[in-house]
Design an enzyme around this catalytic site. Structure first.
Site, PDB file in Angstrom:
ATOM      1  N   ASN A 112      34.573  47.642  50.698  1.00  0.00           N
ATOM      2  CA  ASN A 112      35.273  46.360  50.777  1.00  0.00           C
ATOM      3  C   ASN A 112      36.772  46.472  50.603  1.00  0.00           C
ATOM      4  O   ASN A 112      37.538  45.823  51.308  1.00  0.00           O
ATOM      5  CB  ASN A 112      34.722  45.403  49.709  1.00  0.00           C
ATOM      6  N   HIS A 166      37.692  41.792  36.377  1.00  0.00           N
ATOM      7  CA  HIS A 166      38.882  41.091  36.873  1.00  0.00           C
ATOM      8  C   HIS A 166      39.788  40.690  35.708  1.00  0.00           C
ATOM      9  O   HIS A 166      39.971  39.528  35.391  1.00  0.00           O
ATOM     10  CB  HIS A 166      38.545  39.878  37.727  1.00  0.00           C
ATOM     11  N   ARG A 197      31.394  32.341  35.269  1.00  0.00           N
ATOM     12  CA  ARG A 197      32.166  33.509  34.850  1.00  0.00           C
ATOM     13  C   ARG A 197      33.283  32.957  33.959  1.00  0.00           C
ATOM     14  O   ARG A 197      34.255  32.377  34.439  1.00  0.00           O
ATOM     15  CB  ARG A 197      32.737  34.248  36.057  1.00  0.00           C
ATOM     16  N   GLU A 230      39.114  46.480  43.093  1.00  0.00           N
ATOM     17  CA  GLU A 230      39.873  45.238  43.227  1.00  0.00           C
ATOM     18  C   GLU A 230      40.439  44.837  41.869  1.00  0.00           C
ATOM     19  O   GLU A 230      40.244  45.511  40.857  1.00  0.00           O
ATOM     20  CB  GLU A 230      38.984  44.124  43.795  1.00  0.00           C
ATOM     21  N   ASP A 261      38.591  35.322  36.989  1.00  0.00           N
ATOM     22  CA  ASP A 261      39.817  36.026  37.395  1.00  0.00           C
ATOM     23  C   ASP A 261      41.017  35.586  36.550  1.00  0.00           C
ATOM     24  O   ASP A 261      42.080  35.244  37.087  1.00  0.00           O
ATOM     25  CB  ASP A 261      40.116  35.773  38.878  1.00  0.00           C
TER      26      ASP A 261
END
Length: 318
Positions: free
Chosen positions: A159, A260, A293, A196, A16
Protein backbone atom coordinates in the site's frame (compact mmCIF):
# COMPACT_ATOMS: atom_id res chain seq x y z
CA UNK A 1 3.33 13.13 35.36
CA UNK A 2 2.96 9.50 34.38
CA UNK A 3 0.47 7.78 32.13
CA UNK A 4 -1.66 6.56 35.03
CA UNK A 5 -2.81 10.14 35.58
CA UNK A 6 -4.30 10.32 32.11
CA UNK A 7 -7.72 8.85 31.43
CA UNK A 8 -7.62 5.97 28.97
CA UNK A 9 -9.22 6.49 26.49
CA UNK A 10 -7.94 10.06 26.55
CA UNK A 11 -10.28 11.38 23.82
CA UNK A 12 -12.89 9.00 22.45
CA UNK A 13 -13.54 8.39 18.74
CA UNK A 14 -10.56 10.38 17.53
CA UNK A 15 -8.17 8.35 15.37
CA UNK A 16 -4.80 9.42 13.96
CA UNK A 17 -4.24 11.88 16.83
CA UNK A 18 -1.76 14.73 16.61
CA UNK A 19 -0.84 17.06 19.48
CA UNK A 20 1.27 20.16 18.88
CA UNK A 21 2.86 21.87 21.86
CA UNK A 22 3.12 25.54 20.88
CA UNK A 23 3.39 28.70 22.91
CA UNK A 24 1.82 28.22 26.31
CA UNK A 25 -0.34 25.23 25.49
CA UNK A 26 -1.38 22.30 23.34
CA UNK A 27 -3.32 21.96 20.09
CA UNK A 28 -5.10 18.74 19.21
CA UNK A 29 -6.27 17.58 15.77
CA UNK A 30 -7.33 14.12 14.56
CA UNK A 31 -9.58 12.24 12.16
CA UNK A 32 -13.26 12.48 13.05
CA UNK A 33 -15.49 9.40 12.52
CA UNK A 34 -17.49 11.17 9.79
CA UNK A 35 -14.30 12.00 7.82
CA UNK A 36 -15.98 15.24 6.76
CA UNK A 37 -14.21 18.13 8.55
CA UNK A 38 -11.12 19.44 10.26
CA UNK A 39 -11.43 20.57 13.85
CA UNK A 40 -8.86 21.86 16.33
CA UNK A 41 -9.03 22.07 20.08
CA UNK A 42 -6.68 23.98 22.38
CA UNK A 43 -5.91 23.75 26.10
CA UNK A 44 -3.19 25.15 28.37
CA UNK A 45 -2.40 21.63 29.60
CA UNK A 46 -2.65 18.10 28.23
CA UNK A 47 -5.12 17.18 30.98
CA UNK A 48 -7.58 19.83 29.78
CA UNK A 49 -7.65 18.74 26.14
CA UNK A 50 -10.46 16.16 26.47
CA UNK A 51 -12.87 18.84 27.71
CA UNK A 52 -11.71 21.58 25.33
CA UNK A 53 -14.32 22.71 22.82
CA UNK A 54 -13.39 21.71 19.25
CA UNK A 55 -13.45 24.47 16.65
CA UNK A 56 -14.33 23.39 13.10
CA UNK A 57 -11.91 25.24 10.82
CA UNK A 58 -12.77 23.56 7.49
CA UNK A 59 -15.48 21.36 6.03
CA UNK A 60 -15.12 19.26 2.93
CA UNK A 61 -16.81 20.52 -0.24
CA UNK A 62 -19.62 18.58 -1.91
CA UNK A 63 -17.46 17.60 -4.87
CA UNK A 64 -13.91 17.76 -6.14
CA UNK A 65 -10.56 16.31 -5.07
CA UNK A 66 -11.08 17.11 -1.36
CA UNK A 67 -14.70 15.99 -1.08
CA UNK A 68 -14.42 12.51 0.46
CA UNK A 69 -12.74 10.69 3.39
CA UNK A 70 -10.77 13.43 5.12
CA UNK A 71 -7.99 11.55 6.90
CA UNK A 72 -5.23 12.09 9.45
CA UNK A 73 -4.78 15.87 9.69
CA UNK A 74 -1.73 17.45 11.31
CA UNK A 75 -1.34 21.04 12.51
CA UNK A 76 2.04 22.76 12.18
CA UNK A 77 3.44 26.24 12.74
CA UNK A 78 6.05 27.22 10.12
CA UNK A 79 7.64 30.65 9.72
CA UNK A 80 4.90 32.39 11.67
CA UNK A 81 1.94 30.78 9.89
CA UNK A 82 -0.25 27.78 10.61
CA UNK A 83 -0.60 24.83 8.25
CA UNK A 84 -2.82 21.75 8.22
CA UNK A 85 -1.82 18.75 6.15
CA UNK A 86 -4.51 16.15 5.44
CA UNK A 87 -5.38 13.38 3.01
CA UNK A 88 -8.56 13.51 0.92
CA UNK A 89 -10.04 11.97 -2.19
CA UNK A 90 -12.75 12.62 -4.76
CA UNK A 91 -14.39 9.22 -4.40
CA UNK A 92 -14.89 6.39 -1.95
CA UNK A 93 -14.41 3.93 -4.79
CA UNK A 94 -11.18 1.94 -5.03
CA UNK A 95 -8.90 2.20 -8.05
CA UNK A 96 -7.69 -0.56 -10.34
CA UNK A 97 -5.08 -1.53 -7.75
CA UNK A 98 -7.92 -1.97 -5.23
CA UNK A 99 -6.70 1.04 -3.26
CA UNK A 100 -8.22 4.30 -2.13
CA UNK A 101 -7.38 7.34 -4.23
CA UNK A 102 -6.21 9.85 -1.61
CA UNK A 103 -3.78 12.69 -2.20
CA UNK A 104 -2.26 15.14 0.28
CA UNK A 105 -3.49 18.72 0.63
CA UNK A 106 -2.50 21.77 2.66
CA UNK A 107 -4.35 24.66 4.31
CA UNK A 108 -2.74 27.90 5.54
CA UNK A 109 -3.72 30.39 8.22
CA UNK A 110 -1.76 33.61 8.82
CA UNK A 111 -3.76 34.66 11.90
CA UNK A 112 -2.43 34.23 15.44
CA UNK A 113 -5.19 31.89 16.58
CA UNK A 114 -5.72 28.84 14.34
CA UNK A 115 -9.09 28.10 15.96
CA UNK A 116 -10.65 31.42 14.95
CA UNK A 117 -8.40 32.50 12.07
CA UNK A 118 -9.13 32.37 8.34
CA UNK A 119 -7.91 29.24 6.60
CA UNK A 120 -7.11 29.16 2.88
CA UNK A 121 -6.59 26.15 0.63
CA UNK A 122 -3.10 25.80 -0.83
CA UNK A 123 -3.99 22.80 -2.99
CA UNK A 124 -2.42 19.41 -3.44
CA UNK A 125 1.10 18.71 -2.22
CA UNK A 126 2.47 17.02 -5.33
CA UNK A 127 5.19 14.39 -5.17
CA UNK A 128 7.09 12.12 -7.53
CA UNK A 129 4.11 9.80 -8.02
CA UNK A 130 0.49 10.54 -8.81
CA UNK A 131 -0.69 7.74 -6.53
CA UNK A 132 -2.30 6.92 -3.18
CA UNK A 133 -0.74 9.25 -0.64
CA UNK A 134 -1.42 10.08 3.01
CA UNK A 135 -0.14 10.86 6.51
CA UNK A 136 2.23 13.75 5.90
CA UNK A 137 4.15 15.42 8.70
CA UNK A 138 6.82 18.12 8.71
CA UNK A 139 9.81 18.98 10.89
CA UNK A 140 12.79 21.32 10.96
CA UNK A 141 16.22 19.67 10.93
CA UNK A 142 19.70 20.86 9.95
CA UNK A 143 18.28 24.27 9.11
CA UNK A 144 15.80 22.90 6.58
CA UNK A 145 12.07 22.18 6.65
CA UNK A 146 11.31 18.57 5.73
CA UNK A 147 8.21 16.77 4.50
CA UNK A 148 7.73 13.14 5.54
CA UNK A 149 4.83 11.03 4.25
CA UNK A 150 3.48 7.67 3.08
CA UNK A 151 2.78 6.86 -0.57
CA UNK A 152 2.25 4.02 -3.02
CA UNK A 153 5.03 3.42 -5.52
CA UNK A 154 3.38 1.68 -8.49
CA UNK A 155 6.49 -0.52 -8.85
CA UNK A 156 6.67 -1.66 -5.21
CA UNK A 157 4.29 -4.23 -3.74
CA UNK A 158 1.97 -3.07 -0.98
CA UNK A 159 0.00 0.00 0.00
CA UNK A 160 2.58 2.59 0.99
CA UNK A 161 6.21 3.35 1.79
CA UNK A 162 7.77 6.17 3.84
CA UNK A 163 9.32 9.07 1.90
CA UNK A 164 11.30 12.19 2.83
CA UNK A 165 11.84 15.42 0.88
CA UNK A 166 12.87 18.96 1.63
CA UNK A 167 10.16 21.63 1.35
CA UNK A 168 10.44 24.58 -1.03
CA UNK A 169 7.32 26.10 0.54
CA UNK A 170 5.08 24.50 3.18
CA UNK A 171 2.93 23.11 0.34
CA UNK A 172 5.58 22.22 -2.28
CA UNK A 173 8.54 19.85 -2.10
CA UNK A 174 11.94 20.44 -3.71
CA UNK A 175 14.45 17.98 -5.02
CA UNK A 176 14.03 14.24 -5.38
CA UNK A 177 12.30 12.39 -2.51
CA UNK A 178 14.06 9.45 -0.90
CA UNK A 179 12.41 6.28 0.37
CA UNK A 180 13.25 5.58 4.01
CA UNK A 181 11.29 2.36 4.49
CA UNK A 182 8.98 -0.07 2.75
CA UNK A 183 6.93 -2.95 4.19
CA UNK A 184 9.22 -5.97 4.03
CA UNK A 185 9.28 -7.57 7.49
CA UNK A 186 6.61 -10.03 8.63
CA UNK A 187 5.02 -7.62 11.12
CA UNK A 188 4.76 -4.92 8.44
CA UNK A 189 2.84 -7.18 6.08
CA UNK A 190 -0.02 -8.65 8.10
CA UNK A 191 -3.34 -8.14 6.31
CA UNK A 192 -1.83 -5.43 4.14
CA UNK A 193 1.72 -4.35 3.27
CA UNK A 194 1.78 -0.96 5.00
CA UNK A 195 4.24 1.66 6.20
CA UNK A 196 2.34 4.85 7.10
CA UNK A 197 1.78 7.51 9.75
CA UNK A 198 5.38 8.69 10.25
CA UNK A 199 6.16 10.84 13.32
CA UNK A 200 9.39 12.49 14.42
CA UNK A 201 11.05 12.75 17.83
CA UNK A 202 14.61 13.85 18.64
CA UNK A 203 16.57 12.58 21.64
CA UNK A 204 20.27 12.83 22.38
CA UNK A 205 22.27 12.53 19.17
CA UNK A 206 19.55 10.81 17.14
CA UNK A 207 16.43 11.67 15.17
CA UNK A 208 13.74 8.99 15.29
CA UNK A 209 10.85 8.31 12.94
CA UNK A 210 8.12 6.03 14.21
CA UNK A 211 5.64 4.64 11.70
CA UNK A 212 2.66 2.31 11.64
CA UNK A 213 2.54 -1.02 9.86
CA UNK A 214 0.13 -3.76 8.71
CA UNK A 215 -3.68 -3.72 8.58
CA UNK A 216 -5.59 -1.35 10.89
CA UNK A 217 -7.03 -4.18 13.02
CA UNK A 218 -5.18 -5.85 15.92
CA UNK A 219 -2.19 -6.36 13.60
CA UNK A 220 -1.53 -2.62 13.48
CA UNK A 221 1.70 -1.74 15.27
CA UNK A 222 4.51 0.82 15.43
CA UNK A 223 7.97 0.43 13.91
CA UNK A 224 11.03 2.65 14.27
CA UNK A 225 13.67 4.28 12.06
CA UNK A 226 16.56 6.40 13.29
CA UNK A 227 19.52 8.43 12.08
CA UNK A 228 22.40 10.30 13.66
CA UNK A 229 21.58 14.00 13.98
CA UNK A 230 24.55 15.12 11.90
CA UNK A 231 24.14 12.49 9.16
CA UNK A 232 22.66 13.35 5.75
CA UNK A 233 18.97 12.41 5.94
CA UNK A 234 18.70 12.22 2.14
CA UNK A 235 21.04 9.21 2.06
CA UNK A 236 18.96 6.11 2.83
CA UNK A 237 22.14 4.29 3.91
CA UNK A 238 22.34 6.55 6.97
CA UNK A 239 19.00 5.32 8.30
CA UNK A 240 18.54 2.34 10.61
CA UNK A 241 15.38 0.27 10.96
CA UNK A 242 14.28 -1.80 13.92
CA UNK A 243 13.86 -5.48 13.06
CA UNK A 244 10.94 -5.72 15.50
CA UNK A 245 7.94 -3.48 16.20
CA UNK A 246 8.33 -1.19 19.21
CA UNK A 247 4.65 -0.90 20.24
CA UNK A 248 2.10 -3.64 19.64
CA UNK A 249 -1.28 -5.04 20.63
CA UNK A 250 -1.59 -6.03 24.29
CA UNK A 251 -4.09 -8.87 24.64
CA UNK A 252 -3.65 -8.78 28.41
CA UNK A 253 -4.61 -5.08 28.59
CA UNK A 254 -7.21 -5.39 25.80
CA UNK A 255 -5.53 -2.75 23.66
CA UNK A 256 -5.67 -3.66 19.99
CA UNK A 257 -3.87 -2.14 17.02
CA UNK A 258 -2.00 0.72 18.68
CA UNK A 259 -0.65 3.03 16.03
CA UNK A 260 -0.75 6.19 13.97
CA UNK A 261 1.08 8.07 16.66
CA UNK A 262 2.52 11.52 17.19
CA UNK A 263 4.85 12.81 19.90
CA UNK A 264 4.50 15.70 22.29
CA UNK A 265 6.03 16.67 25.65
CA UNK A 266 4.41 17.17 29.01
CA UNK A 267 5.06 20.31 31.04
CA UNK A 268 8.07 18.60 32.63
CA UNK A 269 9.61 18.06 29.19
CA UNK A 270 9.05 14.31 29.20
CA UNK A 271 8.28 12.72 25.83
CA UNK A 272 4.70 11.57 25.40
CA UNK A 273 3.44 9.05 22.87
CA UNK A 274 0.04 10.00 21.43
CA UNK A 275 -1.67 7.15 19.54
CA UNK A 276 -4.95 5.42 18.86
CA UNK A 277 -6.11 1.89 19.67
CA UNK A 278 -9.32 -0.07 20.03
CA UNK A 279 -10.35 -2.06 23.09
CA UNK A 280 -11.94 -4.92 21.14
CA UNK A 281 -11.24 -7.00 18.03
CA UNK A 282 -14.77 -7.91 16.92
CA UNK A 283 -15.21 -5.26 14.24
CA UNK A 284 -18.42 -5.44 12.26
CA UNK A 285 -18.04 -4.45 8.63
CA UNK A 286 -15.17 -2.34 7.32
CA UNK A 287 -12.69 -1.39 10.09
CA UNK A 288 -12.45 2.03 8.41
CA UNK A 289 -15.98 2.86 9.51
CA UNK A 290 -15.64 1.57 13.04
CA UNK A 291 -15.44 4.81 15.06
CA UNK A 292 -13.83 3.44 18.20
CA UNK A 293 -10.18 4.01 17.57
CA UNK A 294 -9.73 6.25 20.60
CA UNK A 295 -6.90 8.68 21.28
CA UNK A 296 -4.61 7.45 24.05
CA UNK A 297 -1.36 8.67 25.63
CA UNK A 298 1.57 7.31 27.56
CA UNK A 299 5.03 8.57 28.46
CA UNK A 300 8.03 6.90 26.88
CA UNK A 301 11.35 6.24 28.53
CA UNK A 302 14.88 6.25 27.09
CA UNK A 303 17.43 3.51 27.67
CA UNK A 304 21.17 3.86 28.30
CA UNK A 305 21.84 3.78 24.54
CA UNK A 306 19.50 6.69 23.91
CA UNK A 307 16.83 4.49 22.35
CA UNK A 308 13.12 4.92 23.12
CA UNK A 309 11.33 2.37 25.29
CA UNK A 310 7.66 2.48 24.31
CA UNK A 311 6.50 -0.16 26.75
CA UNK A 312 3.05 -1.77 26.58
CA UNK A 313 -0.25 -0.01 25.82
CA UNK A 314 -1.88 0.62 29.22
CA UNK A 315 -5.34 -0.80 29.89
CA UNK A 316 -8.49 1.29 29.88
CA UNK A 317 -9.05 3.00 33.20
CA UNK A 318 -12.45 4.56 32.62
Amino acid sequence: MNQEQWPNPFIEQRADPFILQHGDGYYFIASVPEYDRLEIRYAPTLNELPNAQPSVVWRKPESGPMSKLIWAPELHHINGKWYIYFAATHTQELDKLNMFQHRMFALECADADPLTGKWGEKGQVKTQFDSFCLDATTFNHQGKQWYLWAQKDPDIAGNSNIYLAELETPWAIKGTPVMLSKPELDWECRGFLVNEGPAVVVHGDKLFVSYSASATDENYCIGLLWINLNADPTDPANWHKSSQPVFTTSYENKQFGPGHNSFTKNKDGKDVLVYHARNYTEIEGDPLYDPNRHTRMKTIEWDENGMPVFGIPPADNR
